[in-house]
Design a protein around this motif. Structure first.
Motif, PDB file in Angstrom:
ATOM      1  N   LEU A 315     -10.306  31.498  67.772  1.00  0.00           N
ATOM      2  CA  LEU A 315     -10.522  30.507  68.834  1.00  0.00           C
ATOM      3  C   LEU A 315     -11.163  29.229  68.306  1.00  0.00           C
ATOM      4  O   LEU A 315     -10.752  28.121  68.655  1.00  0.00           O
ATOM      5  CB  LEU A 315     -11.389  31.108  69.953  1.00  0.00           C
ATOM      6  N   THR A 316     -12.166  29.368  67.461  1.00  0.00           N
ATOM      7  CA  THR A 316     -12.833  28.187  66.923  1.00  0.00           C
ATOM      8  C   THR A 316     -11.874  27.358  66.083  1.00  0.00           C
ATOM      9  O   THR A 316     -11.883  26.134  66.117  1.00  0.00           O
ATOM     10  CB  THR A 316     -14.053  28.590  66.066  1.00  0.00           C
ATOM     11  N   SER A 317     -11.030  28.052  65.355  1.00  0.00           N
ATOM     12  CA  SER A 317     -10.050  27.363  64.533  1.00  0.00           C
ATOM     13  C   SER A 317      -9.101  26.533  65.402  1.00  0.00           C
ATOM     14  O   SER A 317      -8.798  25.371  65.106  1.00  0.00           O
ATOM     15  CB  SER A 317      -9.312  28.415  63.706  1.00  0.00           C
ATOM     16  N   ALA A 318      -8.656  27.139  66.506  1.00  0.00           N
ATOM     17  CA  ALA A 318      -7.761  26.415  67.423  1.00  0.00           C
ATOM     18  C   ALA A 318      -8.479  25.212  68.049  1.00  0.00           C
ATOM     19  O   ALA A 318      -7.920  24.112  68.143  1.00  0.00           O
ATOM     20  CB  ALA A 318      -7.251  27.360  68.510  1.00  0.00           C
ATOM     21  N   LEU A 319      -9.725  25.445  68.433  1.00  0.00           N
ATOM     22  CA  LEU A 319     -10.525  24.377  69.033  1.00  0.00           C
ATOM     23  C   LEU A 319     -10.727  23.218  68.062  1.00  0.00           C
ATOM     24  O   LEU A 319     -10.538  22.042  68.395  1.00  0.00           O
ATOM     25  CB  LEU A 319     -11.889  24.954  69.456  1.00  0.00           C
ATOM     26  N   ALA A 320     -11.109  23.552  66.852  1.00  0.00           N
ATOM     27  CA  ALA A 320     -11.388  22.524  65.844  1.00  0.00           C
ATOM     28  C   ALA A 320     -10.145  21.686  65.578  1.00  0.00           C
ATOM     29  O   ALA A 320     -10.204  20.457  65.493  1.00  0.00           O
ATOM     30  CB  ALA A 320     -11.869  23.185  64.553  1.00  0.00           C
ATOM     31  N   LYS A 321      -9.022  22.369  65.483  1.00  0.00           N
ATOM     32  CA  LYS A 321      -7.788  21.648  65.183  1.00  0.00           C
ATOM     33  C   LYS A 321      -7.461  20.665  66.306  1.00  0.00           C
ATOM     34  O   LYS A 321      -7.096  19.518  66.057  1.00  0.00           O
ATOM     35  CB  LYS A 321      -6.654  22.644  65.013  1.00  0.00           C
ATOM     36  N   GLN A 322      -7.616  21.143  67.531  1.00  0.00           N
ATOM     37  CA  GLN A 322      -7.316  20.283  68.665  1.00  0.00           C
ATOM     38  C   GLN A 322      -8.243  19.061  68.695  1.00  0.00           C
ATOM     39  O   GLN A 322      -7.806  17.934  68.918  1.00  0.00           O
ATOM     40  CB  GLN A 322      -7.482  21.098  69.947  1.00  0.00           C
ATOM     41  N   MET A 323      -9.531  19.296  68.433  1.00  0.00           N
ATOM     42  CA  MET A 323     -10.486  18.184  68.466  1.00  0.00           C
ATOM     43  C   MET A 323     -10.182  17.154  67.382  1.00  0.00           C
ATOM     44  O   MET A 323     -10.247  15.945  67.609  1.00  0.00           O
ATOM     45  CB  MET A 323     -11.925  18.705  68.305  1.00  0.00           C
ATOM     46  N   ALA A 336      -5.060  17.208  58.892  1.00  0.00           N
ATOM     47  CA  ALA A 336      -6.106  18.220  58.771  1.00  0.00           C
ATOM     48  C   ALA A 336      -5.557  19.635  58.905  1.00  0.00           C
ATOM     49  O   ALA A 336      -4.602  19.887  59.628  1.00  0.00           O
ATOM     50  CB  ALA A 336      -7.166  17.974  59.829  1.00  0.00           C
ATOM     51  N   LYS A 337      -6.165  20.551  58.165  1.00  0.00           N
ATOM     52  CA  LYS A 337      -5.724  21.950  58.167  1.00  0.00           C
ATOM     53  C   LYS A 337      -6.851  22.850  58.646  1.00  0.00           C
ATOM     54  O   LYS A 337      -8.028  22.560  58.430  1.00  0.00           O
ATOM     55  CB  LYS A 337      -5.359  22.389  56.742  1.00  0.00           C
ATOM     56  N   THR A 338      -6.463  23.963  59.261  1.00  0.00           N
ATOM     57  CA  THR A 338      -7.477  24.954  59.608  1.00  0.00           C
ATOM     58  C   THR A 338      -7.090  26.302  59.007  1.00  0.00           C
ATOM     59  O   THR A 338      -5.914  26.636  58.893  1.00  0.00           O
ATOM     60  CB  THR A 338      -7.606  25.130  61.133  1.00  0.00           C
ATOM     61  N   ILE A 339      -8.093  27.040  58.612  1.00  0.00           N
ATOM     62  CA  ILE A 339      -7.875  28.376  58.057  1.00  0.00           C
ATOM     63  C   ILE A 339      -8.755  29.342  58.835  1.00  0.00           C
ATOM     64  O   ILE A 339      -9.964  29.139  58.934  1.00  0.00           O
ATOM     65  CB  ILE A 339      -8.262  28.435  56.572  1.00  0.00           C
ATOM     66  N   ALA A 340      -8.148  30.376  59.402  1.00  0.00           N
ATOM     67  CA  ALA A 340      -8.926  31.381  60.125  1.00  0.00           C
ATOM     68  C   ALA A 340      -8.919  32.683  59.337  1.00  0.00           C
ATOM     69  O   ALA A 340      -7.866  33.155  58.931  1.00  0.00           O
ATOM     70  CB  ALA A 340      -8.319  31.605  61.508  1.00  0.00           C
ATOM     71  N   ALA A 351      -3.279  34.838  65.067  1.00  0.00           N
ATOM     72  CA  ALA A 351      -3.924  33.676  64.459  1.00  0.00           C
ATOM     73  C   ALA A 351      -2.898  32.599  64.131  1.00  0.00           C
ATOM     74  O   ALA A 351      -3.118  31.413  64.369  1.00  0.00           O
ATOM     75  CB  ALA A 351      -4.676  34.096  63.197  1.00  0.00           C
ATOM     76  N   ALA A 352      -1.750  33.014  63.598  1.00  0.00           N
ATOM     77  CA  ALA A 352      -0.702  32.049  63.258  1.00  0.00           C
ATOM     78  C   ALA A 352      -0.173  31.394  64.529  1.00  0.00           C
ATOM     79  O   ALA A 352       0.027  30.180  64.583  1.00  0.00           O
ATOM     80  CB  ALA A 352       0.421  32.744  62.499  1.00  0.00           C
ATOM     81  N   ALA A 353       0.011  32.192  65.569  1.00  0.00           N
ATOM     82  CA  ALA A 353       0.545  31.661  66.830  1.00  0.00           C
ATOM     83  C   ALA A 353      -0.434  30.678  67.469  1.00  0.00           C
ATOM     84  O   ALA A 353      -0.040  29.726  68.126  1.00  0.00           O
ATOM     85  CB  ALA A 353       0.849  32.802  67.789  1.00  0.00           C
ATOM     86  N   VAL A 359      -2.941  31.987  57.168  1.00  0.00           N
ATOM     87  CA  VAL A 359      -3.450  33.296  57.550  1.00  0.00           C
ATOM     88  C   VAL A 359      -3.298  34.204  56.335  1.00  0.00           C
ATOM     89  O   VAL A 359      -2.234  34.265  55.741  1.00  0.00           O
ATOM     90  CB  VAL A 359      -2.627  33.849  58.738  1.00  0.00           C
ATOM     91  N   LEU A 360      -4.378  34.852  55.955  1.00  0.00           N
ATOM     92  CA  LEU A 360      -4.336  35.634  54.719  1.00  0.00           C
ATOM     93  C   LEU A 360      -4.318  37.132  55.018  1.00  0.00           C
ATOM     94  O   LEU A 360      -5.011  37.603  55.903  1.00  0.00           O
ATOM     95  CB  LEU A 360      -5.571  35.343  53.873  1.00  0.00           C
TER      96      LEU A 360
END
Lengths: 465, 154
Positions: A315-323, A336-340, A351-353, A359-360
């Protein structure tokens, strides 16, 4: 070293099953010990291996597995203590190399009274450490140039992203090779979006490709000229969560990037502040938008969520990306990239969706590390290319091996291996050269190859037998 | 394809002014514009500078190869320039750069662009070439030497 190695695997979880499959394909004889009858039943018919249902802490099980004299033990059961003890037992049974997965980190931290050698373990697999290293690798690849030295520094693999200014842009690999005949380099791998390409002559270099070139050290300046890239601005990375993985990622990245780490727990934050000199440690709740803003989220190039909570990370990853992406009047955000980081496999797709860019899967990471260790022992050196699904290896051609029988273009099986491996360079008569179709390899020549991990057995067959 | 045939006589500059990257690139751009190769000069200047900012094109001590693609020109244009007192050009070791090969190519001819860069990289690898070229003071001498050195090689 004999080629018909025998391998004993302890535990049929994700890693055990993956390795049993991969290693059986190389012609190695596999025996598996697993206590769970359901896991054994599922594996029957699927694995080319001797399956033994039993308790590894029971001597008879080892006798039934005919453990004596086997070449490798791979202890990847769910239980650290069992894996460690299995290595000791294996040593008594004369098994030559012992690999054990140990999740707990406490054993070998500062002031440790016991070492892996004491426990007869040759390779310790710590999944969290592998995750941290992989994240660091991916980021370095994404935001900077990378260099791997081979052949004692005589050859290098240079990795760089292709921008508008590159003189290689929009050209076919064979056009490039034809034009640059006198300075020796070869494009050995291309990372394009999420794919890895081991290119043939008809492949075209595209904008934003991450290109890996094998080049003689003396030709690196000329290569950089045509690649059209150089030092770039120092990128900003924020790690949310200062647990073991998060802080280790920050430690690995702190020299390359401008790092911030956001940690919820005040005393942990204070401790990290003392340990990580080049990281700006912040104390606050990473799931709170206001905290993120104050921490400088909007100017970040990459955000890594690494708390112990899977859902929070996603969730934080999705939020950060949106912001970052929705901030007005700034094109920086679109890059910018996000990694969860998520532990449970069920969450990977989620996570990918939800928009995490990377995603590792730590089971595959652990499996590949072990695979490279076993297959790599017969190679002079092996290194993983950053973020690309390929290994670069250096080996010596064995007398009468298939590769020595004709020119590279006509070596038996070369057609099937197209796109899966590239023989990039050959050391012959005291000189490294980029390899081409007409190149002939002689017994004793050193060879540098780039190869998909699952094709290492094919490479072994081609060069070492 | 040879270097001598690509280097235009009206674009040989034995007297580029220092002291730094901006001054050199500005002078080269203005002279390209004056010769009618590009228009306007400022666009070329910005493109060359942009490329340098990605990473210096100084491939050998003392030698740089500024280059870019430029819409609206018909063929690859190569210029040779010397800055006798040397210019600060962003080289890693900080050594002043005296010799400049500038390459401007049409946007739709990537192969020709690459070939020119390769030709120059190859030519400057011969240390004697660079040393001798730097002793010359007129455009005619420089062009004649390029031709002579390439003939030797064949």
């Amino acid at each position: 070293m004999k080629t018909n190695q025998e391998i004993l695997i302890l535990g049929l979880g994700g890693v055990g099953r993956y390795l049993a499959m991969q290693l059986a394909e190389t012609g190695r004889a596999i025996t598996v010990i697993e206590s769970n009858p359901d896991a054994i039943r599922r594996a029957e018919g699927e694995l080319d291996a001797r399956l033994i249902q039993g308790d590894a802490m029971n001597n008879s099980c080892w006798l039934e597995a005919r453990a004596r004299g086997k070449d490798y033990l791979i202890a990847v059961s769910d239980d650290d203590a069992v894996n460690i003890l299995a290595a000791l037992l294996a040593d008594r049974f004369g098994i030559k190399r012992k690999i054990a997965r140990v999740r707990s980190r406490g054993l070998w931290t500062d002031g440790a009274v016991i070492t892996p050698e004491d426990l007869k373990i040759d390779l310790v697999i710590q999944p969290e450490e592998l995750v941290a290293q992989e994240v660091a690798r991916l980021l370095k690849m994404h935001w900077s140039n990378s260099v791997i030295e081979l052949a004692g520094g005589a050859m290098q693999v240079v990795g760089t992203r292709i921008g508008e200014a590159s003189a290689l842009l929009d050209l076919e690999v064979k056009e490039i090779a034809g034009t640059l005949e006198e300075f020796d380099f070869r494009i050995v791998a291309i990372a394009r979006d999420t794919n890895t390409l081991l290119p043939g002559g008809d492949d075209v270099v595209r904008l934003n490709d991450y290109l890996y070139c094998l080049v003689r050290a003396e030709d690196v300046p000329s290569l950089m000229l045509v690649l059209g890239s150089g030092a770039k601005r120092r990128r900003r990375v924020m790690v949310i969560g200062g647990g073991h993985v998060g802080s280790r990622i920050a430690e690995l990245l702190q020299d390359t990037f401008q790092l911030k780490l956001l940690e919820l727990d005040g005393s942990r934050a204070e401790q990290l502040g003392q340990e990580l000199e080049n990281v700006e440690i912040l104390h606050g709740d990473g799931s709170d938008p206001d905290t993120l803003l104050t921490a400088g989220l909007l100017s970040m190039d990459t955000v890594i969520t690494a708390t112990g909570d899977n859902e929070a990370n996603i969730l934080t990853s999705a939020l950060a990306k949106q912001m970052i992406r929705n901030q007005p009047g700034d094109r920086h955000g679109s890059e910018a990239k996000t990694i969860a980081l998520v532990k449970r496999e069920q969450y990977l797709t989620l996570a990918a969706a939800m928009g995490a860019d990377i995603v590792l899967n730590r089971k595959v990471l652990a499996g590949d590390r072990i695979l490279a260790y076993i297959l790599g022992e017969r190679m002079l050196s092996a290194a993983r290319l950053y973020g690309v699904d390929a290994e670069v290896v250096e080996l010596v051609a064995a007398p009468r091996s298939p590769i020595t029988r004709s020119s590279l273009a006509t070596v038996p099986g070369s057609r099937e291996l197209r796109g899966k491996m590239i023989i990039g360079g050959v050391f012959h008569d005291g000189q490294w050269r980029a390899a081409v179709g007409e190149t002939r390899v002689e017994a004793g020549d050193r060879v540098i190859a780039v190869c998909r991990p699952e094709c290492l057995p094919d490479l072994e067959r081609l060069v070492l037998r | 394809m040879s270097l001598a045939s690509q280097a235009r006589p009206d674009l040989v500059f034995p007297d580029l002014p220092g002291p730094d990257r901006q001054a050199i690139l500005r002078a080269i751009s203005e002279r390209f514009a004056a010769a009618g190769v590009v228009d306007p000069a400022d666009l070329l200047y910005r493109k060359l500078l942009e490329r340098e900012e990605l990473g210096s094109t100084c491939v050998l001590p003392g030698v740089a190869i500024p280059h870019c693609k430029f819409d609206g020109i018909d063929e690859v244009v190569v210029s040779v320039g010397i800055c006798p007192e040397g210019a600060e050009f962003g080289a890693e070791e900080g050594e002043p750069v005296k010799l400049f090969f500038t390459v401007i190519s049409p946007a739709n001819e990537p192969a020709a662009h690459l070939q020119s860069l390769a030709l120059i990289s190859r030519w400057i690898k011969n240390n004697n070439h660079v040393d001798k070229l730097l002793e010359l003071t007129t455009g005619e001498e420089i062009l004649a030497f390029l031709k002579e050195s390439e003939d030797e090689r064949e």
